[in-house]
Design a protein around this motif. Structure first.
Motif, PDB file in Angstrom:
ATOM      1  N   SER A   1       0.811  -1.669  -0.261  1.00 53.52           N
ATOM      2  CA  SER A   1      -0.308   0.074   0.023  1.00 53.52           C
ATOM      3  C   SER A   1       0.458   1.299   0.071  1.00 53.52           C
ATOM      4  O   SER A   1       1.819   1.545   0.755  1.00 53.52           O
ATOM      5  N   PRO A   2       0.877   2.035  -0.914  1.00 56.19           N
ATOM      6  CA  PRO A   2       1.616   3.205  -0.877  1.00 56.19           C
ATOM      7  C   PRO A   2       1.493   4.376   1.021  1.00 56.19           C
ATOM      8  O   PRO A   2       0.083   3.824   1.335  1.00 56.19           O
ATOM      9  N   ALA A   3       2.803   5.125   0.900  1.00 61.06           N
ATOM     10  CA  ALA A   3       2.850   5.563   2.269  1.00 61.06           C
ATOM     11  C   ALA A   3       2.140   6.678   2.041  1.00 61.06           C
ATOM     12  O   ALA A   3       1.699   7.172   3.116  1.00 61.06           O
ATOM     13  N   GLN A   4       1.345   7.394   0.942  1.00 59.73           N
ATOM     14  CA  GLN A   4       0.455   8.718   1.432  1.00 59.73           C
ATOM     15  C   GLN A   4      -0.615   7.883   0.217  1.00 59.73           C
ATOM     16  O   GLN A   4      -0.411   6.756  -0.809  1.00 59.73           O
ATOM     17  N   PRO A   5      -1.547   8.753   0.598  1.00 57.22           N
ATOM     18  CA  PRO A   5      -2.799   8.060  -0.737  1.00 57.22           C
ATOM     19  C   PRO A   5      -2.836   9.050  -2.460  1.00 57.22           C
ATOM     20  O   PRO A   5      -2.166   9.696  -1.966  1.00 57.22           O
ATOM     21  N   THR A   6      -3.489   7.793  -3.109  1.00 59.33           N
ATOM     22  CA  THR A   6      -2.972   7.967  -3.929  1.00 59.33           C
ATOM     23  C   THR A   6      -3.771   8.018  -5.382  1.00 59.33           C
ATOM     24  O   THR A   6      -4.759   7.170  -4.262  1.00 59.33           O
ATOM     25  N   ALA A   7      -4.686   7.731  -6.300  1.00 65.51           N
ATOM     26  CA  ALA A   7      -5.454   7.383  -6.715  1.00 65.51           C
ATOM     27  C   ALA A   7      -5.278   5.622  -7.386  1.00 65.51           C
ATOM     28  O   ALA A   7      -6.420   5.632  -7.985  1.00 65.51           O
ATOM     29  N   PHE A   8      -4.481   4.764  -7.151  1.00 62.84           N
ATOM     30  CA  PHE A   8      -4.348   3.279  -6.805  1.00 62.84           C
ATOM     31  C   PHE A   8      -5.225   2.869  -6.215  1.00 62.84           C
ATOM     32  O   PHE A   8      -5.863   3.000  -5.083  1.00 62.84           O
ATOM     33  N   THR A   9      -5.702   1.804  -6.715  1.00 61.24           N
ATOM     34  CA  THR A   9      -6.925   0.667  -5.874  1.00 61.24           C
ATOM     35  C   THR A   9      -6.224  -0.124  -6.094  1.00 61.24           C
ATOM     36  O   THR A   9      -5.471  -0.783  -6.828  1.00 61.24           O
ATOM     37  N   THR A  10      -6.943  -1.615  -5.569  1.00 62.52           N
ATOM     38  CA  THR A  10      -6.503  -2.637  -5.219  1.00 62.52           C
ATOM     39  C   THR A  10      -7.500  -3.654  -6.057  1.00 62.52           C
ATOM     40  O   THR A  10      -8.775  -3.430  -5.961  1.00 62.52           O
ATOM     41  N   CYS A  11      -6.786  -4.078  -6.943  1.00 56.31           N
ATOM     42  CA  CYS A  11      -7.542  -4.931  -7.549  1.00 56.31           C
ATOM     43  C   CYS A  11      -7.008  -6.051  -7.700  1.00 56.31           C
ATOM     44  O   CYS A  11      -5.800  -6.779  -7.601  1.00 56.31           O
ATOM     45  N   ALA A  12      -7.925  -7.435  -7.800  1.00 54.73           N
ATOM     46  CA  ALA A  12      -7.665  -8.810  -8.442  1.00 54.73           C
ATOM     47  C   ALA A  12      -8.295  -8.787  -9.988  1.00 54.73           C
ATOM     48  O   ALA A  12      -9.096  -9.111 -10.412  1.00 54.73           O
TER      49      ALA A  12
ATOM     50  N   PHE B   1     -10.123  -6.679 -14.191  1.00 57.50           N
ATOM     51  CA  PHE B   1     -10.186  -6.971 -13.080  1.00 57.50           C
ATOM     52  C   PHE B   1     -11.744  -6.105 -12.459  1.00 57.50           C
ATOM     53  O   PHE B   1     -12.156  -5.864 -12.077  1.00 57.50           O
ATOM     54  N   CYS B   2     -10.774  -7.039 -11.023  1.00 56.83           N
ATOM     55  CA  CYS B   2     -12.257  -6.156 -10.146  1.00 56.83           C
ATOM     56  C   CYS B   2     -11.740  -5.494  -8.932  1.00 56.83           C
ATOM     57  O   CYS B   2     -10.111  -6.449  -8.693  1.00 56.83           O
ATOM     58  N   CYS B   3     -12.232  -4.747  -8.440  1.00 57.85           N
ATOM     59  CA  CYS B   3     -11.680  -3.547  -7.625  1.00 57.85           C
ATOM     60  C   CYS B   3     -12.561  -3.424  -5.992  1.00 57.85           C
ATOM     61  O   CYS B   3     -13.732  -3.926  -6.893  1.00 57.85           O
ATOM     62  N   GLN B   4     -11.490  -2.892  -5.837  1.00 62.26           N
ATOM     63  CA  GLN B   4     -12.535  -2.498  -4.426  1.00 62.26           C
ATOM     64  C   GLN B   4     -13.319  -1.082  -4.505  1.00 62.26           C
ATOM     65  O   GLN B   4     -12.445  -0.495  -5.537  1.00 62.26           O
ATOM     66  N   SER B   5     -14.096  -0.731  -4.183  1.00 59.01           N
ATOM     67  CA  SER B   5     -14.627   0.168  -4.248  1.00 59.01           C
ATOM     68  C   SER B   5     -14.043   1.572  -4.206  1.00 59.01           C
ATOM     69  O   SER B   5     -13.943   2.430  -4.900  1.00 59.01           O
ATOM     70  N   ASP B   6     -13.157   1.289  -3.276  1.00 59.74           N
ATOM     71  CA  ASP B   6     -12.447   3.102  -2.215  1.00 59.74           C
ATOM     72  C   ASP B   6     -11.240   2.806  -2.657  1.00 59.74           C
ATOM     73  O   ASP B   6     -10.680   1.555  -3.143  1.00 59.74           O
TER      74      ASP B   6
END
Length: 346
Positions: A211-222, A335-340
């Protein structure tokens, strides 16, 4: 009991217990190792490694391990972010929102122009025959001013042909300041992977991912490993359809111009017996496609001049600049991603 066996039994029990972590729970000893599932028993003498990223649900069968996925409407590669330090491995580059429409620059035509006769044809015969005629060419770029060509005939002539004026064709002009198409995709995507630990969350249903150390626009996806459209699980409800590549055959037809239309070019051409355009030999008006013949006898050509009677070259209609080809996406993936979006870990 054999007294000699007691130390050996104690030593074996000590060795076995030394490979486990023991915790007292209501008077009971809980035996576990950190090679097995960790349950967050911080009082254990061998606690498991804590998750330094995010604890996320395990994806269901048929999905790859979770990664960080960025998606954005970048219009150029410079806007696509690099993988964060916590997930430095680039595992996916892709595109979405393809649009094969594109704009082509409009075409226009340069102006045609009327051109004065390029030459006079001098002949010894009186019939204006061209087989034995000598061409007396006007200077390059002649504007009609008095000219004494070097090839002017010194002797007497039987006839003189004043050639017709001409009109130049139109040159196509492409408006290069206008855009030549647009990116074939509206969205770019980038997937980045980091360390994975299935045991560091103290929960058999969750795994530790980068997980990035700072908030980013990346989302956790599978990433779905099959080819058909998946049904995303509740833990990763956001379905994203992406493509790994595309063929872009978009182009524009070249600009061109039609024939000149509406031309009216006529000129008064005068021939002279002296080199200073003082002694007029004859003057005739000529129009497009209509040369004139001047007959002798005793013609002497030394110089010539001309002036426009009508100088309207007309115009041409442009054509071309039509959009052709298209965009074909390749390598569909899901890809299936988390909503947040992924947030910083406190």
């Amino acid at each position: 009991m054999n007294k000699h066996r007691v130390p050996a039994v104690v030593a074996l029990a000590t060795a076995l217990l030394g490979s486990f972590g023991g915790c007292w729970t209501n008077g009971m000893i809980s035996i576990h190792t950190c090679d097995e599932w960790c349950f967050g028993l911080e009082i254990c003498d061998k606690p498991c490694t804590a998750c330094s990223g995010s604890c996320v649900p395990f994806p269901p069968p048929g999905f790859d391990a979770p990664i960080l996925l960025w998606m954005g409407g970048a219009s150029d590669e410079a806007s696509v972010p690099e993988c964060p330090a916590e997930a430095p491995t680039l595992v996916f580059d892709g595109y979405a929102g393809f649009d094969d429409t594109h704009d082509c620059p409009s075409c226009r035509c340069g102006e045609p122009s009327c051109k004065l006769p390029s030459a006079l044809l001098a002949s010894a015969g009186v019939g204006c025959g061209e087989q034995d005629a000598t061409s007396v060419g006007a200077p390059a770029g002649w504007d009609g001013a008095c000219a004494a060509p070097d090839a002017a005939i010194a002797g007497e002539l039987g006839s003189l042909v004043v050639t017709a004026p001409t009109v130049t064709s139109c040159e196509p002009i492409e408006r290069t300041e206008e855009p030549r198409g647009r990116p074939p995709w509206r969205e770019r995507a980038r997937g980045c992977a980091g360390s994975l630990d299935p045991r560091a969350c103290g929960d058999v249903d969750r795994m530790c991912v980068a997980s990035p150390a700072q908030p980013t626009a990346f989302t956790t996806c599978a990433r779905y490993l099959g080819r058909s459209v998946p049904e995303c699980p509740a833990e990763y409800p956001d379905l994203r359809t992406l493509f790994e590549d595309f063929d872009d055959t978009r182009d524009c037809t070249p600009c061109a111009c039609g024939p000149v239309e509406g031309s009216t070019c006529s000129a008064l051409v005068s021939a002279y017996q002296d080199r200073r355009c003082d002694q007029l030999l004859g003057a005739v008006s000529v129009t497009l496609g209509a040369p004139k013949c001047v007959t002798g006898p005793g013609l002497r050509l030394a110089s010539m001049s001309a002036q426009w009677i009508e100088n309207d070259p007309g115009k041409c209609s442009p054509n071309g600049g039509a959009a052709i080809g298209g965009v074909v996406p390749k390598g569909q993936v899901f890809f299936c991603c988390q909503s947040d979006e992924v947030v910083a870990v406190p």
